[in-house]
Design an enzyme around this catalytic site. Sequence first.
Site, PDB file in Angstrom:
ATOM      1  N   GLY A  34       0.844  -1.197   0.000  1.00  0.00           N
ATOM      2  CA  GLY A  34       0.000   0.000   0.000  1.00  0.00           C
ATOM      3  C   GLY A  34       0.874   1.239   0.000  1.00  0.00           C
ATOM      4  O   GLY A  34       0.546   2.261   0.615  1.00  0.00           O
ATOM      5  N   ALA A  35       1.998   1.137  -0.722  1.00  0.00           N
ATOM      6  CA  ALA A  35       3.036   2.172  -0.656  1.00  0.00           C
ATOM      7  C   ALA A  35       2.642   3.482  -1.314  1.00  0.00           C
ATOM      8  O   ALA A  35       3.314   4.497  -1.114  1.00  0.00           O
ATOM      9  CB  ALA A  35       4.308   1.653  -1.317  1.00  0.00           C
ATOM     10  N   LEU A  58      -1.553   6.956   4.054  1.00  0.00           N
ATOM     11  CA  LEU A  58      -0.717   6.788   5.252  1.00  0.00           C
ATOM     12  C   LEU A  58       0.748   6.663   4.864  1.00  0.00           C
ATOM     13  O   LEU A  58       1.633   7.267   5.470  1.00  0.00           O
ATOM     14  CB  LEU A  58      -1.171   5.531   6.009  1.00  0.00           C
ATOM     15  CG  LEU A  58      -0.444   5.265   7.317  1.00  0.00           C
ATOM     16  CD1 LEU A  58      -0.805   6.315   8.360  1.00  0.00           C
ATOM     17  CD2 LEU A  58      -0.782   3.873   7.860  1.00  0.00           C
ATOM     18  N   TYR A  96      -0.718   5.803  18.481  1.00  0.00           N
ATOM     19  CA  TYR A  96      -0.654   6.638  19.674  1.00  0.00           C
ATOM     20  C   TYR A  96       0.395   6.119  20.667  1.00  0.00           C
ATOM     21  O   TYR A  96       0.921   6.883  21.464  1.00  0.00           O
ATOM     22  CB  TYR A  96      -2.044   6.782  20.311  1.00  0.00           C
ATOM     23  CG  TYR A  96      -2.665   8.078  19.834  1.00  0.00           C
ATOM     24  CD1 TYR A  96      -2.911   8.273  18.471  1.00  0.00           C
ATOM     25  CD2 TYR A  96      -2.918   9.128  20.695  1.00  0.00           C
ATOM     26  CE1 TYR A  96      -3.406   9.469  18.002  1.00  0.00           C
ATOM     27  CE2 TYR A  96      -3.414  10.336  20.232  1.00  0.00           C
ATOM     28  CZ  TYR A  96      -3.651  10.506  18.885  1.00  0.00           C
ATOM     29  OH  TYR A  96      -4.113  11.693  18.420  1.00  0.00           O
ATOM     30  N   ASP A 129     -12.893   3.968  15.590  1.00  0.00           N
ATOM     31  CA  ASP A 129     -11.737   4.629  14.976  1.00  0.00           C
ATOM     32  C   ASP A 129     -10.732   5.122  16.022  1.00  0.00           C
ATOM     33  O   ASP A 129      -9.533   5.046  15.813  1.00  0.00           O
ATOM     34  CB  ASP A 129     -12.236   5.809  14.127  1.00  0.00           C
ATOM     35  CG  ASP A 129     -11.113   6.468  13.329  1.00  0.00           C
ATOM     36  OD1 ASP A 129     -10.207   5.740  12.889  1.00  0.00           O
ATOM     37  OD2 ASP A 129     -11.135   7.698  13.146  1.00  0.00           O
ATOM     38  N   HIS A 176      -6.842   4.090  20.456  1.00  0.00           N
ATOM     39  CA  HIS A 176      -5.946   5.114  21.007  1.00  0.00           C
ATOM     40  C   HIS A 176      -6.294   5.476  22.453  1.00  0.00           C
ATOM     41  O   HIS A 176      -5.452   5.430  23.336  1.00  0.00           O
ATOM     42  CB  HIS A 176      -6.007   6.402  20.173  1.00  0.00           C
ATOM     43  CG  HIS A 176      -5.733   6.192  18.707  1.00  0.00           C
ATOM     44  ND1 HIS A 176      -4.847   5.259  18.239  1.00  0.00           N
ATOM     45  CD2 HIS A 176      -6.220   6.814  17.603  1.00  0.00           C
ATOM     46  CE1 HIS A 176      -4.798   5.321  16.923  1.00  0.00           C
ATOM     47  NE2 HIS A 176      -5.630   6.255  16.508  1.00  0.00           N
ATOM     48  N   ARG A 204      -5.579  14.500  31.177  1.00  0.00           N
ATOM     49  CA  ARG A 204      -5.516  15.453  32.290  1.00  0.00           C
ATOM     50  C   ARG A 204      -5.951  14.745  33.568  1.00  0.00           C
ATOM     51  O   ARG A 204      -7.060  14.193  33.632  1.00  0.00           O
ATOM     52  CB  ARG A 204      -6.460  16.615  31.992  1.00  0.00           C
ATOM     53  CG  ARG A 204      -6.551  17.617  33.094  1.00  0.00           C
ATOM     54  CD  ARG A 204      -7.571  18.670  32.705  1.00  0.00           C
ATOM     55  NE  ARG A 204      -7.662  19.710  33.693  1.00  0.00           N
ATOM     56  CZ  ARG A 204      -8.804  20.302  34.058  1.00  0.00           C
ATOM     57  NH1 ARG A 204      -9.935  19.956  33.480  1.00  0.00           N
ATOM     58  NH2 ARG A 204      -8.813  21.240  34.960  1.00  0.00           N
TER      59      ARG A 204
HETATM   60  C1  BG6 Z   1      -6.253   7.658  13.205  1.00  0.00           C
HETATM   61  C2  BG6 Z   1      -7.701   7.772  12.895  1.00  0.00           C
HETATM   62  O1  BG6 Z   1      -5.991   6.447  13.845  1.00  0.00           O
HETATM   63  O2  BG6 Z   1      -5.852   8.721  14.040  1.00  0.00           O
HETATM   64  C3  BG6 Z   1      -8.010   9.117  12.291  1.00  0.00           C
HETATM   65  O3  BG6 Z   1      -8.078   6.747  11.985  1.00  0.00           O
HETATM   66  C4  BG6 Z   1      -7.465  10.226  13.129  1.00  0.00           C
HETATM   67  O4  BG6 Z   1      -9.410   9.281  12.117  1.00  0.00           O
HETATM   68  C5  BG6 Z   1      -6.016   9.987  13.454  1.00  0.00           C
HETATM   69  O5  BG6 Z   1      -7.609  11.427  12.405  1.00  0.00           O
HETATM   70  C6  BG6 Z   1      -5.467  11.026  14.392  1.00  0.00           C
HETATM   71  O6  BG6 Z   1      -4.104  10.838  14.562  1.00  0.00           O
HETATM   72  P1  BG6 Z   1      -3.143  12.057  14.901  1.00  0.00           P
HETATM   73  O7  BG6 Z   1      -1.797  11.411  14.975  1.00  0.00           O
HETATM   74  O8  BG6 Z   1      -3.264  13.037  13.776  1.00  0.00           O
HETATM   75  O9  BG6 Z   1      -3.605  12.611  16.197  1.00  0.00           O
END
Ligand code: BG6
Length: 789
Positions: free
Chosen positions: A29-30, A34, A202, A259, A264, A367
């Site tokens: 998927g280069a 992303l 994250y 998502d 995250h 926070r």
């Molecule tokens: C991704 C989500 O995992 O994280 C996106 O699929 C989101 O919807 C993105 O915009 C946010 O990441 P960052 O690094 O820009 O905070």
Amino acid sequence: MLMAAVCMALLGCLQAQELQGHVSVILLGATGDLARKYLWQGLFQLYLEEAGKSHSFRFHGTALTSTKQGQEVIAKVLESLSCPRDTAPGRCAELKAQFQQLSEYRRLKTPEDYLALSEDIEARVQREGLQEAGRIFYFSVPPFAYAEIARSINSSCRPGPGAWLRVVLEKPFGRDHRSAQQLATELGSFFQEEEMYRVDHYLGKQVVAQILPFRDQNRKALDGLWSRHRVERVEIVMKETVDAEGRTSFYEEYGVIGDVLQNHLTEILMLVAMELPLNISSSEAVLGHKLQAFRALRGLQRGSAVVGQYQAYRGQVRRELQKPDSFHSLTPTFAGILVHIDNLRWEGVPFILMSGKALDERVGYVRILFKDQAYCAQSEKRWVPAQSHCLPQQIIFYIGHGELGGPAVLVSRNLFRPSLPSAGWKEVEGQPGLRLFGRPLSDYYAYSPVREQDAYSILISHIFHRRKDSFITMDNLLASWVFWTPLLDSLAHEVPRLYPGGAENGHLLDFEFSGSHLSFSQPPLEQLVPGLDSAPMPSDFQVLRAKYRDSPLISAWPEELIARLAGDIEAAAVQAVRRFGQFHLALSGGSSPVALFQQLATGHYGFPWAHTHLWLVDERCVPLWDPESNFQGLQAHLLQHVRVPHYNVHPMPVRRRQRLCAEEDQGAQAYAEEISTLVTNGSFDLVLLGMGTDGHTASLFPQSPVGLDGKQLVVLTTSPSGPHRRMSLSLPAINRARKVAVLVMGRMKREIAMLVSRVGREPKKWPISGVLPDSGQLVWYMDYDAFLG
Ligand code: BG6
């Protein structure tokens, strides 16, 4: 010649025999988003850091795109790569040229393509006298493609004995627990768990990666702070200004919870909440403690969440997915969730998770707000930030963006001076005038990374160094889905609150909690301004005002409709009590008013219940304790939650002398007398009705002459469906009311709503058509399903 070229291409021009091995990185998927935005840059970074050391590299960008097209895209991406800030321009150009030489594009589609790639790698390694160290396959492709690719790698592209294989997978890993498990099983049939690196980017963010080390290095100071005894609440937030345009096919499946929250924010929650292992570098210990924290999470209920959707989303979905104009998406683009952790450390501490698209700012943070336990006798102007316990005490892991513009760790000066690794972190320079979380920046000890690094670059380096602790194990993944799946199920039919997007959201998405229940703080907007490019459509409005049978109609999505009706009833109650000292409210039974009762029970603290008399519009001839009785519905959903004096509650006397609705027992007359005695002129302040699919209202049914006219206020009637015997207010009693509200909800009511909109006053055929207060007001409350279908 070729050897010389490779040698040139390696930093420091190492001799082949000094190398520990050759690494092939295959980016699947280069040419995608992303890869173009982050992954190529991350690979370049890896090359800069590692190529001079002990490995040789080759980078294979692959996709389904034709070779020519792919090569063009890749060439552009490689050209746009950036070097570390302190690299001289000439040196940067040199490094980029070296990296470009080691990078290629190839189409990878069929199992034969995978075999050919493998053979090419082997041939090159042999030709150049290298040893193969391993292969990294980075899956930057949609999950539906995973299984096929995994099969091809496993069958045709594994490295030979002695070399390792690492496959890197990008979320989403499933849509719920079942699909995540299915995907895990599928991938497990091709790869060992050890070989899989599930990315949650994250975990590569510098501040997120610092949470455990921070807790570890400040153990002593945090010992007395990090628990329910001192923590007031924890907020874990990721706000975005962008919306989902261009990604709606993905977003429709996952929404904001799949998502962002399931992955995250949940990972961050775990890093904050888990017990701290003695050795935080042991990935087994960290995982073990994380799983323990997962087990302590209290199950989420429908009431643990508030959800919203930005107004333009629906139009974007219709356009991008070619849906008809009647299509309504229920996908949340905003969610606020209240999480509780039932263990000794966190019992009772609210953890608020929040994320959304099209919000007013882009920012991410955790926070931790501590309890305010002090009283300061001195005047505020003498408070010293480093000492005063009357100033807020907080620890903030500022993930990025926002007012601060970058990552930082902040600790209120009146808590303690934290210790951060001096090598990688520096004190943030003062920014005059900047305030964060209610305090000037100078109130905090604030540290930021010496060198800001992108999360993907960090994670790619961790993959190379086999640092699995920055990735999601299967157990971790499934534990997270176990937690989120029930909430997703319970929200499946929930209509999200619409919000306009950006700064215009105002306070519309603010929410508040009490116990385990979360709710929006404000009633929904009356009306949203439609997009500039289109004429207003009914669906553009949160609450639509119109006319129905010449009376006012209020139409909205169910949540807004109920909130509106509850608000109107409260307003009528307050007004009546102010004028007459009491409020007489007659309520229908059935399923439609249940949500209304709940709303009145939980959200209307100003309701004058002590001065309210509750009457029944109709009743089934069953004992009052029978679950089918309308009184039971009222009792379960309203009465047991509010303080109405028991002598103000007036159930219908359907059971007298051990018999149910016997004419000779004169129950209907008794109720009529009670009304006449207590309600001035027998005129209720408000009567709430519904409308049946056959046009009945209260217990007045078509083709039954009873109760449609005459002097009787209360009548016994017969329903076509069981239980057949009913007691009901008559049409004249209803029409004496000051205000009548008719609540009509659900698609099933669509047909009768259309029909009744066209007919005249024919109560014998459609009793609802006879409702028209003699001198009061009639208002129709219909949800969009009933009104628009
Ligand atoms: C991704 C989500 O995992 O994280 C996106 O699929 C989101 O919807 C993105 O915009 C946010 O990441 P960052 O690094 O820009 O905070």
